[in-house]
Design a protein around this motif. Sequence first.
Motif, short mmCIF file in Angstrom:
data_model
loop_
_atom_site.label_atom_id
_atom_site.label_comp_id
_atom_site.label_asym_id
_atom_site.label_seq_id
_atom_site.Cartn_x
_atom_site.Cartn_y
_atom_site.Cartn_z
N VAL A 159 32.93 27.16 42.39
CA VAL A 159 33.88 26.81 41.33
C VAL A 159 34.38 28.09 40.66
O VAL A 159 35.58 28.24 40.38
CB VAL A 159 33.23 25.87 40.30
CG1 VAL A 159 34.18 25.58 39.14
CG2 VAL A 159 32.79 24.57 40.97
N MET A 160 33.47 29.03 40.40
CA MET A 160 33.86 30.30 39.79
C MET A 160 34.76 31.11 40.73
O MET A 160 35.74 31.73 40.31
CB MET A 160 32.62 31.12 39.43
CG MET A 160 31.72 30.50 38.38
SD MET A 160 32.51 30.38 36.74
CE MET A 160 33.04 28.67 36.76
N VAL A 161 34.43 31.09 42.02
CA VAL A 161 35.26 31.80 43.00
C VAL A 161 36.66 31.22 43.03
O VAL A 161 37.67 31.94 43.02
CB VAL A 161 34.60 31.74 44.39
CG1 VAL A 161 35.55 32.28 45.45
CG2 VAL A 161 33.30 32.53 44.41
N GLU A 162 36.75 29.90 43.06
CA GLU A 162 38.06 29.25 43.10
C GLU A 162 38.89 29.55 41.86
O GLU A 162 40.11 29.73 41.94
CB GLU A 162 37.87 27.74 43.26
CG GLU A 162 37.22 27.33 44.58
CD GLU A 162 38.21 27.39 45.73
OE1 GLU A 162 39.08 26.52 45.83
OE2 GLU A 162 38.10 28.35 46.53
N LEU A 163 38.25 29.62 40.70
CA LEU A 163 38.97 29.98 39.48
C LEU A 163 39.61 31.35 39.61
O LEU A 163 40.77 31.55 39.22
CB LEU A 163 38.02 29.98 38.28
CG LEU A 163 37.53 28.62 37.76
CD1 LEU A 163 36.50 28.82 36.65
CD2 LEU A 163 38.71 27.81 37.22
N GLY A 164 38.85 32.30 40.17
CA GLY A 164 39.39 33.64 40.32
C GLY A 164 40.52 33.70 41.33
O GLY A 164 41.56 34.35 41.08
#
Length: 606
Positions: A159-164
């Motif tokens: 989820v954090m990777v996708e946000l970035g």
Amino acid sequence: MTRNRPHPFSGNPLRSRADWQRALLALCAPLTDAYPDDTALAAPGSAYEPRVARLEATVRPLWGLAPFAAGGGRYDGWERIRRAVAAGTDPEHPEYWGEPGAMDQRLVEASVLGCTLALAPGELWEPLTEEERTRLADWLRRAARAERVPDNNWHLFPVMVELGLKAVGERPEPGLTERALARVEDFYRGGGWYSDGPGGKPLDYYGPWALHLYPLLYTTLAPDADPAVVARVRERAALFAGEFRHWFAADGAALPFGRSLTYRFAQCAFWGALAHAGVEALPWGVLRGLWARNLRWWARQPMFAADGTLSVGYAYPNLFMSEQYNAAGSPYWAFKAFLPLALPAGHPFWTAEEEPLPAPDPVRPQPEAGLLVQHGGGHTTALAACDADTWVRNAPGKYGKFAYSTAFGCAVSTGPLGAAAAAPDSALLLSEDGLYWRSRIACASRSVTADRVRARWHPWPDVTVDTWLLPAGPGRHVRVHRLVTPRPLRTVEGGFAVPLEGAVTRAEGHGARAGSGDLASAVRDLTGSRAGEVMFPDPNSHLLWPRTALPVLRGELPSGEHWLAAEVHATADGGTTRAEPLDWRALPGLPRALRDALPDPEGPTP
């Protein structure tokens, strides 16, 4: 190696936003030359290879530096970080981090890179060449798509990777975030509590610093966040805030409980995440006070290595309490606490005056977590009957104690032989031969109410122990155990430890006590079946002090059914453990049938 660095917080009052910005920069100053080669990252050793330890040491400080940049802060080391990221994601470079795969530590570190792209693209992304950006984005996509991850908080790293990736215009994988958030729904236990995985997984700091923190970041950084998910995340975080505040004492110290305690002031990251998400779960002054006092408590601890970096350990460098996955850069997970630096100076989190903790309930039951929290006597104590993962190094010390205290801490085992190595503080040790000792690791059953904690546990398959933990006033509790054993056993039961330096100790009859400075600790056998003793546990077993003195009770049991009862008293405000006589049989948490079964009480210790 650079030595004799000034203390990172020297001369800093740690009050204003500018003070905390300077504190972050001071913590980062040693990192420029801390890890010159992989040799520097090979000790302490970890479950992953040195090149992955290099990745961790490079990117974990970004948990603080990315919010700092988002809030307008200037850091001179960004070019060094960009060069390391460009090299680490280039398969042709000697310093390539390697391919992210299933159950891989690289997936953990990918999450902070994603968060940094979302918070500070101008520092990490925009100065890269097109080729470097492509390699970084591709590496992150491969990390997000890893086929298998541990069934716990790791589901939220993609989820954090996708946000970035979205923040810098890169294509995400359809449905990945939704699947991850859906899986974490299965970990919700109600009342704001998440366990770190399904079923009987522990409820520990991974709730506040991961399972709440990442979704809160999602609500602020995802422009297309599902409104229903946003509302749910915010509502649960507000509920949890009302419970989590009870893990903190008035001086800012938090309960040392569970795994990954080398992440230190990540303990207060949840409060910063609430502020960053605009969730006023508590008044802004209370929220800021909880956050700042915890950071200031940590600033008083000797937690640094000789080169000024954060050490593996808790209050001081200590490998006994570390996990299999702790390398030299691991402690910088603590930088999650600096998320409020992304907020502008005019935000109410920064403009509000710090306020003390609201008057806490003297006793706060938290049955979801298996805890009954007591406030008083100058510290916060959690009477415990917790779930535990046995794969965690030193799990009995981290999850199996009867009590955890903000002032008296806890200890972990240093080896397999002898009671002094087995960490008997707030524990009942049992042995067949006096050499190998066992204590509670996990509970076969448990219950928590406002007046007692009850648990059943099995140190051996054919030995049953039922334990009742009963709050008995500020800094005071009673333990009752019913043991059924087919063979003779030796027993050692400990109260709370105090630092050995300056300690005054005494053992007489059926009780023992130890005091050092403002700390006073005592344990007394209530049925007269055990002798008092002061033990000196192995050095470096304790999380707060390298050397300790520990009041204990020692006895022997033949085969059969036995009852043990002890009063434990500890104060951290300069008070005394010589309290009024305790009518422990009248405590409301002691069932009538249990009262009738117990042996006659012993008189007070002289």
